[in-house]
Structures are given as structure tokens and as C-alpha cells.
Design an enzyme around this catalytic site. Structure first.
Site, PDB file in Angstrom:
ATOM      1  CE  LYS A  38      -1.547   1.466   4.226  1.00  0.00           C
ATOM      2  NZ  LYS A  38      -1.273   2.853   4.580  1.00  0.00           N
ATOM      3  CG  ASN A  39       2.484   2.614   3.491  1.00  0.00           C
ATOM      4  OD1 ASN A  39       1.296   2.871   3.251  1.00  0.00           O
ATOM      5  ND2 ASN A  39       2.943   2.460   4.717  1.00  0.00           N
ATOM      6  CB  CYS A 134      -4.808  10.060  11.677  1.00  0.00           C
ATOM      7  SG  CYS A 134      -3.120   9.588  11.969  1.00  0.00           S
ATOM      8  NE  ARG A 139       0.919  10.699  10.165  1.00  0.00           N
ATOM      9  CZ  ARG A 139       0.399   9.592   9.638  1.00  0.00           C
ATOM     10  NH1 ARG A 139      -0.603   9.025  10.224  1.00  0.00           N
ATOM     11  NH2 ARG A 139       0.878   9.097   8.516  1.00  0.00           N
ATOM     12  CE  LYS A 179      10.895  13.750  13.353  1.00  0.00           C
ATOM     13  NZ  LYS A 179      10.337  12.729  12.424  1.00  0.00           N
ATOM     14  CB  SER A 181       9.396  13.618   6.426  1.00  0.00           C
ATOM     15  OG  SER A 181       8.166  13.497   5.733  1.00  0.00           O
ATOM     16  CG  ASP A 324       4.022   1.609   9.537  1.00  0.00           C
ATOM     17  OD1 ASP A 324       4.106   1.835   8.319  1.00  0.00           O
ATOM     18  OD2 ASP A 324       3.694   2.463  10.364  1.00  0.00           O
ATOM     19  CB  ILE A 346       8.187   7.322  14.157  1.00  0.00           C
ATOM     20  CG1 ILE A 346       9.479   6.538  13.932  1.00  0.00           C
ATOM     21  CG2 ILE A 346       7.687   7.985  12.874  1.00  0.00           C
ATOM     22  CD1 ILE A 346      10.608   7.311  13.263  1.00  0.00           C
ATOM     23  NE  ARG A 416      -7.108   4.056   6.069  1.00  0.00           N
ATOM     24  CZ  ARG A 416      -6.544   5.171   6.538  1.00  0.00           C
ATOM     25  NH1 ARG A 416      -6.923   5.667   7.677  1.00  0.00           N
ATOM     26  NH2 ARG A 416      -5.595   5.767   5.866  1.00  0.00           N
TER      27      ARG A 416
HETATM   28  C1  EPZ Z   1       4.501   7.131   6.133  1.00  0.00           C
HETATM   29  O1  EPZ Z   1       3.736   8.156   6.728  1.00  0.00           O
HETATM   30  C2  EPZ Z   1       3.616   5.890   6.130  1.00  0.00           C
HETATM   31  N1  EPZ Z   1       2.414   6.145   5.333  1.00  0.00           N
HETATM   32  C3  EPZ Z   1       3.239   5.521   7.560  1.00  0.00           C
HETATM   33  O2  EPZ Z   1       2.495   4.317   7.513  1.00  0.00           O
HETATM   34  C4  EPZ Z   1       4.516   5.248   8.347  1.00  0.00           C
HETATM   35  O3  EPZ Z   1       4.175   4.959   9.691  1.00  0.00           O
HETATM   36  C5  EPZ Z   1       5.409   6.496   8.288  1.00  0.00           C
HETATM   37  O4  EPZ Z   1       5.682   6.836   6.896  1.00  0.00           O
HETATM   38  C6  EPZ Z   1       6.744   6.286   8.989  1.00  0.00           C
HETATM   39  O5  EPZ Z   1       7.421   5.219   8.417  1.00  0.00           O
HETATM   40  C7  EPZ Z   1       2.484   6.032   3.992  1.00  0.00           C
HETATM   41  O6  EPZ Z   1       3.523   5.735   3.432  1.00  0.00           O
HETATM   42  C8  EPZ Z   1       1.216   6.285   3.244  1.00  0.00           C
HETATM   43  P1  EPZ Z   1       6.636  10.641   7.964  1.00  0.00           P
HETATM   44  P2  EPZ Z   1       4.280   9.697   6.672  1.00  0.00           P
HETATM   45  O7  EPZ Z   1       6.449  11.866   7.119  1.00  0.00           O
HETATM   46  O8  EPZ Z   1       4.888   9.946   5.357  1.00  0.00           O
HETATM   47  C9  EPZ Z   1       6.287  13.990  11.357  1.00  0.00           C
HETATM   48  C10 EPZ Z   1       0.626   2.960   7.841  1.00  0.00           C
HETATM   49  O9  EPZ Z   1       0.238   2.371   8.856  1.00  0.00           O
HETATM   50  N2  EPZ Z   1       6.148  14.926  10.220  1.00  0.00           N
HETATM   51  O10 EPZ Z   1       7.894   9.846   7.817  1.00  0.00           O
HETATM   52  O11 EPZ Z   1       3.184  10.583   7.127  1.00  0.00           O
HETATM   53  C11 EPZ Z   1       5.138  12.996  11.420  1.00  0.00           C
HETATM   54  O12 EPZ Z   1       4.043  13.555  12.114  1.00  0.00           O
HETATM   55  C12 EPZ Z   1       1.123   4.384   7.921  1.00  0.00           C
HETATM   56  O13 EPZ Z   1       0.683   2.444   6.693  1.00  0.00           O
HETATM   57  C13 EPZ Z   1       6.131  16.287  10.481  1.00  0.00           C
HETATM   58  O14 EPZ Z   1       6.203  16.713  11.629  1.00  0.00           O
HETATM   59  O15 EPZ Z   1       5.405   9.647   7.792  1.00  0.00           O
HETATM   60  C14 EPZ Z   1       5.762  11.831  12.149  1.00  0.00           C
HETATM   61  O16 EPZ Z   1       5.764  12.099  13.537  1.00  0.00           O
HETATM   62  C15 EPZ Z   1       0.928   4.956   9.306  1.00  0.00           C
HETATM   63  N3  EPZ Z   1       6.004  17.150   9.432  1.00  0.00           N
HETATM   64  C16 EPZ Z   1       7.210  11.830  11.628  1.00  0.00           C
HETATM   65  O17 EPZ Z   1       7.443  13.153  11.135  1.00  0.00           O
HETATM   66  C17 EPZ Z   1       5.929  16.724   8.133  1.00  0.00           C
HETATM   67  O18 EPZ Z   1       5.848  17.544   7.207  1.00  0.00           O
HETATM   68  C18 EPZ Z   1       7.443  10.845  10.482  1.00  0.00           C
HETATM   69  O19 EPZ Z   1       6.440  11.090   9.506  1.00  0.00           O
HETATM   70  C19 EPZ Z   1       5.938  15.318   7.882  1.00  0.00           C
HETATM   71  C20 EPZ Z   1       6.067  14.439   8.940  1.00  0.00           C
END
Ligand code: EPZ
Length: 436
Positions: A38-39, A134, A139, A179, A181, A324, A346, A416
Site C-alpha cells: 500500500k505504502n 489522525c 501529522r 527531519k 520524513s 508500523d 516516530i 484500509r
Molecule cells: C509514512 O507516513 C507511512 N504512510 C506511515 O504508515 C509510516 O508509519 C510512516 O511513513 C513512517 O514510516 C504512507 O507511506 C502512506 P513521515 P508519513 O512523514 O509519510 C512527522 C501505515 O500504517 N512529520 O515519515 O506521514 C510525522 O508527524 C502508515 O501504513 C512532520 O512533523 O510519515 C511523524 O511524527 C501509518 N512534518 C514523523 O514526522 C511533516 O511535514 C514521520 O512522519 C511530515 C512528517
């Protein structure tokens, strides 16, 4: 090819009321085939907005989030045709895309924000909904917006929407993410593909799903390469050519089933996945006592009689232990002999499963983002409530080894991100049924 959207198991009519009844204890035995990721599929589908020519994407998992992304692309004007089993889509752009990504679609599936980079670099315009938070955290998308701004995106936020309106094409730039992301890295890669000139991205996330997105875009002629462990160099091009690409397998689904085999003292063959994408997790499972043999595309895992504890497990960015799989490993450590602890570094609120596991008899103490698991738990069946996608599957795991029949409510969270999970589990010996 069919125009009709996906129908069938996961979009049952009264989806909100669907629940699982799981009768434990069970022992997993047999073979499971892993579905597409999915991701990986979500950013790849979002990036099809860049293409003027037909694109074919294969090995899509049949899960709700993919359905939502496809509906979002349709709402933007992409023409989408499905294969009979709905795992292959043929996407063609009939004419210029619309540029409005609505809250109703982005709200239910946060990855909708990934169309922002594609729309702005392609059309210099976009009205994309902020995804909103969420259960696992606020997020925010500040890293996405800061990076796109460095590429020249002008925007303002009004009424929950990002109004982007940029004079001329985006300009390549030198960007360093403050950071790591996943989403911000994906959004910026997509935007840089059609920008003028060279973009360098430092401190990128390097999850396998990001490598899959890069491989997909390169198959369409994009010029992207790693010039350092977390550094990418992207040379903007005029347009992408038609391509056909098969999405990688879902490493989190695979990791979930490996934990299930370990938890139940089972004997499971997991097919369709390159084991190296879950190397860290397999090392940890060997540490708790599992016997694991791997070949090119198969993992054979035999769970231990006694599960050993892990003193401190910390979730980190890839290639370290993934957030995850945190909830799933917590269930395993509840059954371990002795104390363990898990630190969630995370997300700020990813322990919703703990309250539910306590209802099954787990003894877990939470201090800020650290969970102390007392172990030696013998789970007893209970009625449970799902919360986020991965917490929900952790409840299924716990119910599998609990004595008696557990009810798991609101399994639309599971639908989902896990394709056909009840049928896959039933096939390897779990007594599970869906009640609509
Ligand atoms: C991706 O989410 C995945 N989703 C998540 O999987 C996964 O848990 C996450 O990466 C971490 O590996 C998809 O790929 C669709 P991040 P993403 O940006 O991109 C903060 C699942 O269960 N952050 O790496 O949103 C954020 O809040 C889902 O399939 C900011 O503060 O993750 C988090 O605390 C859940 N500002 C941390 O960074 C930003 O602009 C990492 O988020 C972006 C992120």
C-alpha cells in the site's frame, strides 16, 4: 479492461459495523502470499499525474486506501481502467487534470497530500486539502511545504486548503530535510522530476517504498539517482514516457505474519517478498527464538516454544525497526518470558493498542513514549475496539493466542491496509470470521 471501480470484500455496504470474531488459541501452519505494498502504491499512483502517456501499474493490493487514491485521481480527471482482479490499472490522462484535491477524499487517506507535488510541478497550480491529523498524531505537512517552497512553489493556506499558484515551472534547488520524513521525501522527488534543472535532496527517508517510487519514475525516463546514503540528485526533464510497473510487496504485511508465526509457535512459509526489506525485523525475531530460513523470495519461519524478551526496542527510520510493526511486536513481547520495553520515537501517540491489550490481560506500563511490558501474559478473550491500521492488526494477533472467542470491532481500519486478511489467516489455521 473494465471501467468499473473495485467491488467486493473490503467495501461491504455497512463497512463501519463490520467486526471479526477470532477464536484462540491457534497455531499458524502453511503458506501465505504477500500482496502489493500500500505504502509503495500510494505515491506511485499519485505520481501518475506527471505522465501525459498511458501508464500501467501492477500488483496493487485490494485495500481501501488504494480505492480512495484511485477515486482521488479520477476526481482530478485521470481515466482509470481496471483488470478483472482489480490488481492492475491502466491510467491515461484524457486532458489537462483538474487541480482540486478535495478534503472529503484527502481526509480519509492522508497520502492524498502526495498529489500536491505532482499538480504543482505539472500545472503550476493546485488546491489541495491539508490532510488533517489522525489517531496516531497531528501529522503536520510542514516538511512537505518547506521543500516545495524551495523549489519555487508559492502558496497560502485558506479554509484548510493549500492554494498553490506558481509563476512558471518549478526550479531545481539544493534542499536538506530538517527531519527524515517519508511523505515529504516522496512529494519532493515527484515535484523535482519535472522542475527546471538539478535538485539535490539531503537527509532523505530511504524506506524501500521510496526506492520503489524512484524505480517507477526512472522506468518512465526520470533522471534520479542516489549520490549518498540519504542524498538524491534529480535532473528535471520535459516529460515522462509511457511505462508499465509492478509495485513491490508489502514488507509490513510480511512482518506482521512473521510475528504471528512466532507468537503462535507456528510454521509458516511467506512467499512473494525479498527478505532483505525486513532484515532488521527477522534479526529481532531470531533474537526472541524463531528459526528462520530465507531464499530469494521466501521466508520460512518456525516460532519458538519459549519467546525471549527484548530489553529495549526503539522504532526508528529505515533501515532500523519500523514504527508500523511496533504494535505487532508489543503483542509478541507480552508473551515473552520476562520484561521488555518499546520506545516509539516516530509518532507522538501510537500506543492506542495498549488499553485494548490490557483488556486481554496484558500488563503494560506507559511512561511518555516508552512502554514497559511485563511479559508472561496468558491472553484471555475479550471484546475489543480497533483504532489505527496497525493497532487493529495487533488486536487480531492477540486474539489469535487468547483463550476463547474475541470480538474485534471497527475493522474498517484493517480493510484500509490489509488485503483479504481473514481469508489469508483462515488458510493457515486461524479460526476467524467477519460479521457484517
Ligand atoms: C509514512 O507516513 C507511512 N504512510 C506511515 O504508515 C509510516 O508509519 C510512516 O511513513 C513512517 O514510516 C504512507 O507511506 C502512506 P513521515 P508519513 O512523514 O509519510 C512527522 C501505515 O500504517 N512529520 O515519515 O506521514 C510525522 O508527524 C502508515 O501504513 C512532520 O512533523 O510519515 C511523524 O511524527 C501509518 N512534518 C514523523 O514526522 C511533516 O511535514 C514521520 O512522519 C511530515 C512528517
Amino acid at each position: 479492461w473494465q471501467i468499473s471501480g473495485p467491488k467486493g470484500s473490503y467495501t461491504s455496504k455497512n463497512i463501519i459495523m463490520d467486526k471479526f470474531i477470532v477464536k484462540g488459541p491457534s497455531k499458524l501452519k502453511g503458506e501465505i502470499a504477500i500482496s502489493g505494498s500500500k505504502n509503495a502504491a500510494l505515491p506511485i499512483l499519485a505520481s501518475t499525474i506527471l505522465f501525459d502517456k498511458e501508464v500501467i501499474i501492477k500488483n496493487l493490493p485490494r485495500v481501501k486506501d488504494i480505492d480512495t487514491m484511485i477515486n482521488l485521481l479520477k476526481s482530478l480527471g485521470s481515466e482509470i481502467k481496471f483488470s478483472k482482479d482489480k490488481k492492475i490499472v491502466k491510467i491515461t490522462k484524457k486532458n489537462k487534470h483538474k487541480i482540486f484535491a478535495s478534503y472529503s477524499l484527502v481526509r480519509t487517506m492522508r497520502a492524498g497530500i502526495l498529489v500536491l507535488g505532482a499538480l504543482v510541478t505539472k500545472y503550476q497550480k493546485s488546491v489541495t486539502s491539508l490532510p488533517g491529523g489522525c489517531l496516531i498524531g497531528a501529522r503536520p505537512v510542514n516538511y512537505h511545504l518547506n521543500a516545495l517552497k524551495k523549489l519555487g512553489m508559492k502558496y497560502e493556506i485558506k479554509k484548510g486548503y493549500i492554494y498553490a499558484n506558481t509563476k512558471g515551472k518549478l526550479e531545481g534547488a539544493k534542499i536538506r530535510f530538517s527531519k527524515i520524513s517519508v511523505g515529504a521525501t516522496e512529494n519532493t522527488i515527484i515535484a523535482a522530476c519535472l522542475a527546471n534543472g538539478i535538485t539535490t535532496l539531503r537527509n532523505c527517508a530511504i524506506e524501500p517504498e521510496i526506492v520503489d517510487l524512484i524505480n517507477f519514475l526512472k522506468s518512465g525516463g526520470a533522471k534520479i539517482k542516489f549520490v549518498g546514503k540519504r542524498t538524491l540528485k534529480i535532473e528535471g526533464i520535459k516529460s515522462l514516457k509511457s511505462t508499465s510497473y509492478s509495485v513491490m510487496s508489502d514488507r509490513i504485511e510480511a512482518g506482521t505474519f512473521c510475528v504471528a508465526a512466532c507468537l503462535t509457535g507456528g510454521n509458516l512459509k511467506i512467499n512473494n517478498l525479498y527478505p532483505k526489506v525486513i532484515k532488521t525485523e527477522l534479526t529481532l525475531l531470531k533474537k526472541v527464538g524463531a528459526k528462520i530460513k530465507t531464499t530469494k523470495k521466501q521466508i520460512h519461519i518456525i516460532g519458538p516454544k519459549k519467546i525471549k524478551n527484548i530489553s529495549n526496542l526503539v522504532t526508528k527510520e529505515y533501515p532500523d525497526f519500523p514504527t508500523d510493526l511496533q504494535a505487532q511486536f508489543m503483542v509478541l513481547l507480552c508473551k515473552a518470558k520476562g520484561k521488555s520495553s518499546i520506545t516509539e520515537s516516530i509518532f507522538e501517540n501510537r500506543f492506542m493498542h495498549v488499553a485494548e491489550l490490557r483488556r486481554l490481560g496484558a500488563e503494560i506500563i506507559i511512561k511518555k513514549n516508552k512502554a514497559l511490558i511485563l511479559g508472561n501474559t496468558s491472553f484471555k478473550a475479550a471484546e475489543l475496539m480497533s483504532s489505527d491500521l496497525r493497532a487493529s492488526v495487533a488486536l487480531v494477533l492477540a486474539a489469535m493466542v487468547a483463550k476463547g472467542s474475541s470480538i474485534i470491532n471497527r475493522i474498517y481500519h484493517l480493510d484500509r491496509g490489509y488485503e483479504n486478511i481473514e481469508n489469508k489467516l483462515r488458510k493457515v489455521g486461524v479460526n476467524i470470521k467477519r460479521i457484517s
